[in-house]
Scaffold this motif. Structure first.
Motif, PDB file in Angstrom:
ATOM      1  N   CYS A 300      42.402  30.907  30.020  1.00  0.00           N
ATOM      2  CA  CYS A 300      43.824  31.212  30.242  1.00  0.00           C
ATOM      3  C   CYS A 300      44.257  30.661  31.602  1.00  0.00           C
ATOM      4  CB  CYS A 300      44.053  32.721  30.286  1.00  0.00           C
ATOM      5  SG  CYS A 300      43.495  33.577  28.827  1.00  0.00           S
ATOM      6  N   THR A 302      45.165  29.078  34.950  1.00  0.00           N
ATOM      7  CA  THR A 302      44.508  28.041  35.736  1.00  0.00           C
ATOM      8  C   THR A 302      43.165  27.631  35.131  1.00  0.00           C
ATOM      9  OG1 THR A 302      45.588  28.568  37.810  1.00  0.00           O
ATOM     10  CG2 THR A 302      43.351  27.741  37.964  1.00  0.00           C
ATOM     11  N   SER A 347      36.490  31.517  32.968  1.00  0.00           N
ATOM     12  CA  SER A 347      37.262  32.654  33.490  1.00  0.00           C
ATOM     13  C   SER A 347      36.735  32.994  34.869  1.00  0.00           C
ATOM     14  CB  SER A 347      37.102  33.864  32.570  1.00  0.00           C
ATOM     15  OG  SER A 347      37.660  35.012  33.162  1.00  0.00           O
ATOM     16  N   GLN A 348      37.595  32.861  35.887  1.00  0.00           N
ATOM     17  CA  GLN A 348      37.078  33.156  37.234  1.00  0.00           C
ATOM     18  C   GLN A 348      36.616  34.596  37.309  1.00  0.00           C
ATOM     19  OE1 GLN A 348      37.658  34.748  40.306  1.00  0.00           O
ATOM     20  NE2 GLN A 348      39.387  36.003  39.613  1.00  0.00           N
ATOM     21  N   SER A 349      37.384  35.518  36.735  1.00  0.00           N
ATOM     22  CA  SER A 349      37.044  36.946  36.825  1.00  0.00           C
ATOM     23  C   SER A 349      35.955  37.332  35.842  1.00  0.00           C
ATOM     24  CB  SER A 349      38.279  37.796  36.537  1.00  0.00           C
ATOM     25  OG  SER A 349      38.725  37.558  35.201  1.00  0.00           O
ATOM     26  N   GLY A 350      35.888  36.619  34.722  1.00  0.00           N
ATOM     27  CA  GLY A 350      34.955  37.007  33.661  1.00  0.00           C
ATOM     28  C   GLY A 350      35.390  38.281  32.969  1.00  0.00           C
ATOM     29  N   THR A 352      38.904  38.588  31.712  1.00  0.00           N
ATOM     30  CA  THR A 352      40.197  38.393  31.045  1.00  0.00           C
ATOM     31  C   THR A 352      40.075  38.749  29.559  1.00  0.00           C
ATOM     32  OG1 THR A 352      40.806  36.709  32.618  1.00  0.00           O
ATOM     33  CG2 THR A 352      41.980  36.666  30.524  1.00  0.00           C
ATOM     34  N   THR A 355      40.253  35.969  26.872  1.00  0.00           N
ATOM     35  CA  THR A 355      39.101  35.050  26.906  1.00  0.00           C
ATOM     36  C   THR A 355      37.864  35.726  26.300  1.00  0.00           C
ATOM     37  OG1 THR A 355      40.057  34.064  28.876  1.00  0.00           O
ATOM     38  CG2 THR A 355      37.774  33.505  28.409  1.00  0.00           C
ATOM     39  N   VAL A 398      46.516  35.958  44.508  1.00  0.00           N
ATOM     40  CA  VAL A 398      46.663  36.009  43.049  1.00  0.00           C
ATOM     41  C   VAL A 398      46.698  34.592  42.476  1.00  0.00           C
ATOM     42  CG1 VAL A 398      48.244  36.656  41.187  1.00  0.00           C
ATOM     43  CG2 VAL A 398      47.700  38.290  42.990  1.00  0.00           C
ATOM     44  N   GLN A 407      35.738  25.559  39.420  1.00  0.00           N
ATOM     45  CA  GLN A 407      35.601  25.475  37.949  1.00  0.00           C
ATOM     46  C   GLN A 407      35.555  24.012  37.523  1.00  0.00           C
ATOM     47  OE1 GLN A 407      39.144  27.577  36.800  1.00  0.00           O
ATOM     48  NE2 GLN A 407      38.088  29.505  36.469  1.00  0.00           N
ATOM     49  N   LYS A 487      51.358  26.635  39.832  1.00  0.00           N
ATOM     50  CA  LYS A 487      51.400  27.186  41.200  1.00  0.00           C
ATOM     51  C   LYS A 487      52.847  27.369  41.649  1.00  0.00           C
ATOM     52  CE  LYS A 487      48.179  28.302  41.239  1.00  0.00           C
ATOM     53  NZ  LYS A 487      46.950  28.299  40.505  1.00  0.00           N
ATOM     54  N   GLU A 490      54.372  30.363  39.792  1.00  0.00           N
ATOM     55  CA  GLU A 490      53.810  31.662  40.179  1.00  0.00           C
ATOM     56  C   GLU A 490      54.316  32.165  41.518  1.00  0.00           C
ATOM     57  OE1 GLU A 490      49.549  30.547  39.941  1.00  0.00           O
ATOM     58  OE2 GLU A 490      49.312  32.587  39.215  1.00  0.00           O
ATOM     59  N   VAL A 607      43.587  39.951  34.380  1.00  0.00           N
ATOM     60  CA  VAL A 607      44.396  40.460  33.264  1.00  0.00           C
ATOM     61  C   VAL A 607      43.451  41.026  32.201  1.00  0.00           C
ATOM     62  CG1 VAL A 607      46.222  39.898  31.637  1.00  0.00           C
ATOM     63  CG2 VAL A 607      46.105  38.697  33.817  1.00  0.00           C
TER      64      VAL A 607
HETATM   65  O1  M6R Z   1      40.092  35.353  35.616  1.00  0.00           O
HETATM   66  P1  M6R Z   1      40.582  34.234  34.741  1.00  0.00           P
HETATM   67  O2  M6R Z   1      40.208  32.901  35.201  1.00  0.00           O
HETATM   68  O3  M6R Z   1      40.193  34.449  33.290  1.00  0.00           O
HETATM   69  O4  M6R Z   1      42.159  34.344  34.790  1.00  0.00           O
HETATM   70  C1  M6R Z   1      42.964  33.534  34.005  1.00  0.00           C
HETATM   71  C2  M6R Z   1      44.385  33.535  34.496  1.00  0.00           C
HETATM   72  O5  M6R Z   1      44.915  34.822  34.460  1.00  0.00           O
HETATM   73  C3  M6R Z   1      44.503  32.981  35.918  1.00  0.00           C
HETATM   74  O6  M6R Z   1      43.951  31.707  36.014  1.00  0.00           O
HETATM   75  C4  M6R Z   1      45.967  32.916  36.366  1.00  0.00           C
HETATM   76  O7  M6R Z   1      46.640  31.949  35.619  1.00  0.00           O
HETATM   77  C5  M6R Z   1      46.024  32.610  37.859  1.00  0.00           C
HETATM   78  N1  M6R Z   1      46.740  33.623  38.542  1.00  0.00           N
HETATM   79  C6  M6R Z   1      46.679  31.331  38.170  1.00  0.00           C
HETATM   80  O8  M6R Z   1      46.860  31.129  39.512  1.00  0.00           O
END
Ligand code: M6R
Length: 610
Positions: A300, A302, A347-350, A352, A355, A398, A407, A487, A490, A607
């Motif tokens: 999702c 970025t 997924s940066q957070s892992g 989402t 995802t 954020v 990534q 960017k 946002e 998210v």
């Molecule tokens: O943690 P994730 O990479 O799964 O998050 C996906 C998106 O919510 C995240 O990349 C969002 O688009 C960023 N805030 C963009 O800057």
């Protein structure tokens, strides 16, 4: 991106160290620990999870000792656990160390030390330092620290205490931060100023390969040959918040400037001496790699844009058919995939929700699942067959910046790895790319240090009042344009569209009027001439063009109204640089409009709901 703090003085230091750790919490944590020299031995505590857990057991050690070190860990090697938490000790229990960074050659060092009889109790790269010091110690902690340093590769800072030298802490750095805090009858070593800001504002910044020896009386610096080094003491006038941001006005700006370090972390230990790519924990045997017929990337925001960039690399280098889809759509499709499909979830957070749901759907359909994530222990890592960590460090802004770049780099490494394993690139061809990849952190550092932010700000301030932006790119420039547009949306709240430049004439060109600002990703590539034709089309409609171009391209100044130059690299690697001026552009447009960039309206960092 761990946090380190050390204290030597006349006061009992347990609580001082813990307060220091609290101030470093913003750097991320999954475990923590403290070690204090007391009565000829170490009192040592480790805990998993946040600092409340450490606080809960803090009274298990007496608040008596006056020399100690402490650490909050952001796992890179070894899962978050009590035995992997720092400080680490040697076999004899006479040395305790804390480390921030990565010891790239820890595998051979560990094997060598084990062959000599050293026993390891953790899976970390950091523990080798304790054993190297144990092996080198001949009555001088200072000299043992130097000896260990000479044998280590990577980028790291470490601090050491010894029961035989109870009034001393020795620290040293290599490409990661270390700062000395000078108090009255007490002194500090830390990875960042907030750790001791409530106690002192007098600081010294050691350089790489300078050994720092602190006692309650003062701080001395030496080079590796033992010769004294003089560094001026500086006074910081930051408040707590400014200190957490290392003097930057926002976390986003700090994180943009951390990108060279984050990229170096992503690369660390992943390019072997022969130039091949080394990726552990992918969960893919050579047979499985050969059996892959199809790749599906789900993500999702970025992370989706990083997936798009990954597609170009996987197709071009590994000759794999790749589909990239936003996870919220993929999860409700009936994808035609099977056990010859590799699903890559980025997924940066892992965490989402969309995802994770997409990963589950792919798995039910029989696909193998690989998670590309920044967070050790996140849900994605628990559900995937394999993991590729991006190692960006904690991102607080954020708007994703350093997590995007890492990534992207992780996807390039993966594509090279699969390409060689599947026989589509030769070792020599892979080496040609990995040699260039190694240079990227340095090129980006030079670019930022040469004042990129100020240059972009000058241009951004002109366009900040705009009511609409259009971002254009072709080929690898397209995901970069999409990310630049995201960017802008946002953090500046300005309606922004991003398009494949060749698609303009099929509709979007109707949006343009005299003076409409159009950002174009125009770094050198095989498709540059075609892109320039598209740029001529928008210019003919009165648009003002802001181009991101490769250094040395003077010709573009004849077409574009403003040019933001980035270092010239191979076109496959160029997104690692070309997205940075777009991050800065969005940042300064937002700042010039008075927006709060770290907490954009309506958005959450993670998210976890559908
Ligand atoms: O943690 P994730 O990479 O799964 O998050 C996906 C998106 O919510 C995240 O990349 C969002 O688009 C960023 N805030 C963009 O800057």
């Amino acid at each position: 991106m761990c946090g380190i703090v050390g204290y030597v003085g006349r006061r009992p230091c347990r609580d001082i160290l813990f307060d220091g750790l609290r101030k470093l919490e913003y750097r991320g944590y999954d475990s923590a620990g403290i070690s204090v020299v007391q009565d000829g031995r170490f009192s040592l505590l480790h805990s998993v999870g946040n600092l409340d857990n450490l606080e809960g057991i803090l009274d298990q050690i007496e608040n008596g000792g006056t020399t100690g070190i402490a650490h909050t860990r952001w796992a890179t090697h070894g899962r978050p656990s009590s035995e992997n938490a720092h400080p680490h000790t040697d076999c004899s229990g006479r040395f305790a160390i804390v480390l921030n960074g990565i010891v790239e050659n820890y595998v051979p060092l560990r094997a060598e030390l084990q062959a000599e009889g050293h026993e390891f109790t953790s899976q970390t790269d950091a523990e080798v330092v304790a054993h190297l010091i144990e092996r080198a110690y001949q009555g001088s902690l200072h000299e043992a620290v130097v000896e260990a340093y000479r044998q280590m590769e990577g980028h790291f800072t470490y601090c050491v205490i010894a029961v035989d030298e109870p009034d001393v802490i020795v620290g040293i750095r290599k490409e990661t931060p270390l700062v000395v805090g000078l108090g009255d009858g007490e002194n500090y070593l830390a990875s960042a100023i907030p750790a001791f800001l409530s106690q002192t504002r007098s600081v010294i910044f050691p350089e790489d390969a300078e050994v720092v020896v602190i006692t309650s009386e003062g701080a001395e610096l030496f080079d590796l040959d033992g010769l004294p080094v003089r560094r001026d003491t500086q006074t910081v006038d930051w408040d707590d918040e400014a200190a957490e941001k290392a003097g930057y006005e926002t976390f986003m700006l700090k994180e943009i400037h951390e990108q060279p370090t984050s990229l170096a972390e992503t690369l660390a230990g992943r390019i072997a001496h022969d130039g091949s790519v080394v990726l552990e924990d992918l969960g893919l045997t050579p047979e499985l790699i050969r059996e892959i017929e199809q790749v599906v990337i789900v993500a999702c925001g970025t992370s989706y844009h990083a997936g798009l960039l990954g597609k170009y690399a996987l197709e071009r280098w590994a000759r794999l058919p790749v589909e990239v889809e936003v996870a919220s759509e993929f999860r409700y499709r009936e994808p035609v995939i099977g056990d010859d499909c590799l699903c890559i979830a980025i997924s940066q957070s892992g965490e989402t929700a969309d995802t994770l749901a997409a990963m589950r759907l792919a798995r039910q359909a029989g696909a193998g699942v690989l998670a590309v994530t920044n967070i050790v222990g996140s849900q994605a890592t628990r559900e995937a067959d394999g993991v590729l960590f991006t190692r960006a460090g904690l991102e607080i802004g954020v708007a994703a910046t350093k997590t995007f770049l890492t990534q992207e780099l992780a996807m390039l490494l993966l594509a090279l790895y699969l390409a060689e394993a599947r026989g589509h690139l030769s070792p020599t061809e892979v080496r040609a790319f990995t040699d260039q990849l190694r240079t990227i952190p340095g090129l980006l550092r030079d670019y930022l240090e040469a004042g990129a932010a100020a240059t972009v700000n000058e241009v951004a301030s002109v366009y900040a009042p705009s009511r609409f932006f259009l971002c254009l790119g072709r080929n690898l420039g397209l995901p970069v344009a999409l990310e630049g547009a995201l960017k802008l949306k946002e953090i500046s709240y300005i309606p922004t569209d991003a398009y494949a430049a060749g698609e303009m004439k099929h509709g979007p060109i109707a949006l343009l009027e005299e003076g409409s600002p159009v950002l174009v990703v125009a770094t050198d590539s095989f498709i540059y001439d075609k892109l320039m034709s598209n740029v001529q089309e928008v210019k003919a409609r009165g648009a003002r063009v802001i181009a991101v171009a490769s250094q040395g391209n003077k010709g573009i100044e004849e077409i574009a109204d403003d040019v933001l130059y980035v270092p010239k690299v191979h076109e496959m690697l160029s997104p690692l640089l070309s997205v940075v001026p777009l991050q800065l552009f969005a940042y300064y447009v937002a700042k010039n409009r008075g927006e709060k960039v770290d907490q954009p309206r309506n958005l959450a960092k993670t998210v976890t709901v559908e």
